[in-house]
Design an enzyme around this catalytic site. Structure first.
Site, PDB file in Angstrom:
ATOM      1  N   ASP A 299     -77.356 -68.836 -45.468  1.00  0.00           N
ATOM      2  CA  ASP A 299     -77.307 -67.438 -45.057  1.00  0.00           C
ATOM      3  C   ASP A 299     -78.333 -66.600 -43.747  1.00  0.00           C
ATOM      4  O   ASP A 299     -77.419 -65.838 -42.825  1.00  0.00           O
ATOM      5  CB  ASP A 299     -77.729 -66.565 -45.808  1.00  0.00           C
ATOM      6  CG  ASP A 299     -77.072 -67.281 -47.242  1.00  0.00           C
ATOM      7  OD1 ASP A 299     -75.974 -67.396 -47.740  1.00  0.00           O
ATOM      8  OD2 ASP A 299     -77.436 -67.106 -48.137  1.00  0.00           O
TER       9      ASP A 299
HETATM   10  C1  26A Z   1     -70.071 -64.596 -56.941  1.00  0.00           C
HETATM   11  N1  26A Z   1     -70.979 -65.848 -56.413  1.00  0.00           N
HETATM   12  C2  26A Z   1     -70.684 -67.080 -56.939  1.00  0.00           C
HETATM   13  C3  26A Z   1     -71.657 -65.549 -55.376  1.00  0.00           C
HETATM   14  C4  26A Z   1     -73.384 -66.213 -55.320  1.00  0.00           C
HETATM   15  C5  26A Z   1     -73.815 -65.928 -54.239  1.00  0.00           C
HETATM   16  N2  26A Z   1     -74.293 -64.708 -53.786  1.00  0.00           N
HETATM   17  C6  26A Z   1     -72.475 -63.915 -53.689  1.00  0.00           C
HETATM   18  N3  26A Z   1     -72.128 -64.625 -54.906  1.00  0.00           N
HETATM   19  N4  26A Z   1     -73.606 -67.459 -55.718  1.00  0.00           N
HETATM   20  C7  26A Z   1     -74.734 -67.371 -54.793  1.00  0.00           C
HETATM   21  N5  26A Z   1     -74.839 -66.931 -54.387  1.00  0.00           N
HETATM   22  C8  26A Z   1     -76.004 -66.236 -53.363  1.00  0.00           C
HETATM   23  O1  26A Z   1     -76.756 -67.206 -52.165  1.00  0.00           O
HETATM   24  C9  26A Z   1     -77.752 -67.344 -51.793  1.00  0.00           C
HETATM   25  C10 26A Z   1     -78.212 -68.549 -51.085  1.00  0.00           C
HETATM   26  O2  26A Z   1     -77.159 -69.042 -49.831  1.00  0.00           O
HETATM   27  C11 26A Z   1     -77.769 -66.474 -54.166  1.00  0.00           C
HETATM   28  O3  26A Z   1     -78.273 -65.323 -54.640  1.00  0.00           O
HETATM   29  C12 26A Z   1     -78.488 -66.696 -52.814  1.00  0.00           C
HETATM   30  O4  26A Z   1     -79.520 -65.953 -52.932  1.00  0.00           O
END
Ligand code: 26A
Length: 346
Positions: A299
Site C-alpha cells: 500500500d
Molecule cells: C475486502 N478486503 C479483504 C479488504 C482488506 C483490506 N483492505 C480492504 N479490503 N483486507 C485487508 N485489508 C487491508 O490491507 C492492509 C495491508 O495491505 C488491511 O486493513 C491492511 O491495513
C-alpha cells in the site's frame, strides 16, 4: 472546509481497523490461515479478533489497503491533496480511523452506516509474513448513492488522478465503473491495485469489466500469478505477465497502460503497453534489524507511486517514490509512516 478543487488524488475502497499482533504457526493453524495471504473472514474466523486482542497483545492500527495508500500519498504531497471514500459504522473504531486520518492530513468522506460496525482486519504477523483476515462490516455497504451525492461527485469531477483499491470489487463494482468512466472521458489517469490473489480469482468478471480503464495496474508477484492463472494466460514468468497486463485492450487510447509488479526485495518490474522491454527497478535496501513488519508495504508503494503520478513525475521517479515510502513503512508498526515527516528527494 477546504475547497473541493484542492483534492488532486481521489481514492476509493474499504476503511478498516487493523487488529494486529505477532502470532505463531499455532494461531495460523487454529483458524486455517496461510502465513502470507488476504482473505474475507468466514464463520470459522469469528474468534480470531478476540483471540488477537485477549491473547496476543494486539494493537489497533488504522488500515484498509487503499486508505493506507491515500495516507501515504498525502504524506508526500502538499496539504489537502488527497481525499478517500469508503464506508464505516458509527462506533469507536470509526473514531480511531478519524483520528488517524486527521493526523495524516487525509480528507475522508465516509458513508456512515447506522447499523453495521466499522470493518476490521485481523493481522497475524509471523516473521516477514502477514496474514490478513477481514470482516468488512460497514465497508461492505458503500454504495453508488454516496458516490453520486452532489458534494462527493464534485470531488470526483475535480480530482486529477483516481486510485482504486481492488478489494473494492467485493463491495461495489458500479462505483468503481463510475470512476473508471469518469477518468477515461476526462483523460485523467486511473491507478488500480489488484490487492490480493483472491480478487483476480474470485472477482474476475467485475475486475475484467474495469480493465480497459486501467492506466496503471499494480500488483505483487502472488497477485500477478493469480491473474495469469485465472485468465488462462499459460504463463508464469512475471515479466511476461506484466507485458500481458500492459497490453490488454484500453478504452482511453491517449495514454499507454503501465503494469507494475512488486516482488518483495526483488526488483520491481515495469511493462509499458506496446514496448518490448520490461524494466527492472531494484528496491531500496533495508537492513534486517530495521524491519518492523511488512503489513502495508504494498500500500505504501502504491501511495508513493501515486504521489509521483499526481505531480506529473517520470515513471522512474514515481517507482522510486513508491520504493522509498515502502521502505519507510516497513520500519513502522503496521501500515504507518514515520513522524516527524521525512522528505522525499529524487
Ligand atoms: C475486502 N478486503 C479483504 C479488504 C482488506 C483490506 N483492505 C480492504 N479490503 N483486507 C485487508 N485489508 C487491508 O490491507 C492492509 C495491508 O495491505 C488491511 O486493513 C491492511 O491495513
Amino acid at each position: 472546509m477546504a475547497s473541493t478543487k484542492d483534492y488532486r488524488l481521489l481514492c476509493l475502497e474499504n476503511p478498516l481497523l487493523d487488529i494486529q499482533a505477532v502470532g505463531d504457526q499455532a494461531l495460523l493453524d487454529k483458524y486455517g490461515l496461510k502465513a502470507n495471504d488476504a482473505i474475507l473472514a468466514e464463520e470459522t474466523h469469528q474468534g480470531l479478533f478476540e483471540d488477537l486482542l485477549n491473547n496476543y497483545d494486539a494493537k489497533l492500527i488504522a488500515g484498509g489497503a487503499a486508505q493506507n495508500t491515500a495516507r501515504g500519498a498525502q504524506y508526500i504531497l502538499s496539504p489537502n491533496s488527497v481525499v478517500y471514500l469508503g464506508g464505516v459504522g458509527d462506533d469507536k473504531y470509526a473514531a480511531i480511523l478519524h483520528d488517524a486520518v486527521k493526523q495524516a492530513g487525509l480528507r475522508v468522506e465516509y458513508r456512515v452506516d447506522a447499523k453495521e460496525k466499522t470493518g476490521r482486519c485481523g493481522v497475524v504477523i509471523t516473521g516477514h509474513n502477514r496474514s490478513l483476515c477481514t470482516e468488512l462490516g460497514a465497508a461492505n455497504h458503500y454504495d453508488l448513492e454516496h458516490l453520486k451525492k452532489p458534494d462527493i461527485w464534485s470531488l470526483v469531477e475535480n480530482a486529477e488522478v483516481f486510485y482504486i483499491g481492488g478489494y473494492h470489487f467485493t463491495v461495489c463494482p458500479p462505483a468503481i465503473m463510475e470512476l473508471c468512466k469518469q477518468a477515461a472521458s476526462a483523460n485523467k489517469p486511473l491507478i488500480l491495485s489488484l490487492s490480493a490473489p483472491f480478487i483476480p480469482q474470485f472477482f474476475k468478471d467485475p475486475l475484467d469489466a474495469s480493465a480497459p480503464y486501467w492506466d496503471y495496474v499494480i500488483g505483487n508477484e502472488a497477485e500477478a500469478e493469480a491473474y495469469a492463472s485465472s485468465h488462462d494466460l499459460g504463463i508464469t514468468d512475471l515479466k511476461e505477465i506484466a507485458k500481458a497486463l500492459a497490453n490488454l485492450p484500453k478504452a482511453n487510447t491517449q495514454r499507454r497502460r503501465v503494469a507494475i509488479i512488486t516482488h518483495g526485495t526483488e526488483p520491481t518490474l515495469v511493462a509499458v503497453q506496446g514496448e518490448d522491454e520490461v524494466k527492472e527497478f531494484p528496491v531500496h535496501e533495508l537492513s534486517k534489524e530495521l524491519l518492523n513488519d511488512t503489513n502495508g508495504a504494498g500500500d505504501a508503494f502504491a501511495g508513493g507511486f501515486a504521489s509521483g503520478i499526481v505531480e506529473g513525475r517520470s515513471l522512474a521517479e514515481s517507482i522510486d517514490r513508491g520504493q522509498w515510502l515502502a521502505r519507510l513503512s516497513i520500519q513502522e508498526l503496521g501500515p504507518s509512516y514515520p513522524f516527524p515527516k521525512q522528505t522525499y528527494q529524487a
